[in-house]
Design an enzyme around this catalytic site. Sequence first.
Site, PDB file in Angstrom:
ATOM      1  N   ARG A 174      24.632  50.146  34.466  1.00 41.57           N
ATOM      2  CA  ARG A 174      23.974  49.274  33.475  1.00 41.57           C
ATOM      3  C   ARG A 174      22.469  49.252  33.681  1.00 41.57           C
ATOM      4  NH1 ARG A 174      28.417  49.661  32.263  1.00 41.57           N
ATOM      5  NH2 ARG A 174      28.060  50.779  30.393  1.00 41.57           N
TER       6      ARG A 174
ATOM      7  N   GLU B 162      21.262  52.459  32.357  1.00 41.08           N
ATOM      8  CA  GLU B 162      21.285  52.354  30.900  1.00 41.08           C
ATOM      9  C   GLU B 162      20.084  51.546  30.396  1.00 41.08           C
ATOM     10  OE1 GLU B 162      24.777  51.368  27.771  1.00 41.08           O
ATOM     11  OE2 GLU B 162      24.365  49.774  29.225  1.00 41.08           O
TER      12      GLU B 162
ATOM     13  N   SER C  45       4.036  49.626  41.440  1.00 43.88           N
ATOM     14  CA  SER C  45       4.491  49.977  42.780  1.00 43.88           C
ATOM     15  C   SER C  45       5.893  49.445  43.069  1.00 43.88           C
ATOM     16  CB  SER C  45       3.519  49.411  43.816  1.00 43.88           C
ATOM     17  OG  SER C  45       3.995  49.659  45.124  1.00 43.88           O
TER      18      SER C  45
END
Length: 156
Positions: free
Chosen positions: A96, A99, A122
């Site tokens: 997820r 995604e 960073s």
Amino acid sequence: MLQSQFAQAPRLALADTIIDAKARKNLSWQDLTDGTGLSLAFVTAALLGQHALPATAADLVCDKLGLDQDASRLLQSIPLRGSIAGGIPTDPTVYRFYEMLQVYGSTLKALVHEQFGDGIISAINFKLDIKKVEDPEGGSRAVITLDGKYLPTKPF
């Protein structure tokens, strides 16, 4: 003397040992973090092989888990970072996040560059926080804060 790892295997093997000891002792990640003076996310990442812990924190965690000085020294070493093997993640939770970056990665890049200029956020000078909040529409929501220092690209 500070040591550095050049393979993931030692820290990943220690992570397996830590997870086993954590389960046997019925401890939470927060239990292991308490007393270290560090954040829950940082200590959890360190115990999963992604960061080095200061000596006092490593000793404290190893004491809680019943691990020896060799484990503490290994927790203090700088790991070879990166816990996801090449390719698309298969774990549903990790996927997820993959995604989310597939969907919003270009948006995040565009907005960072528009607001900050050419550079990066960073992951070293970085803070991570996760909170569970109640959703007014029912259920729970995860509020995840990624707080990284902006580092501009410097021409040379």
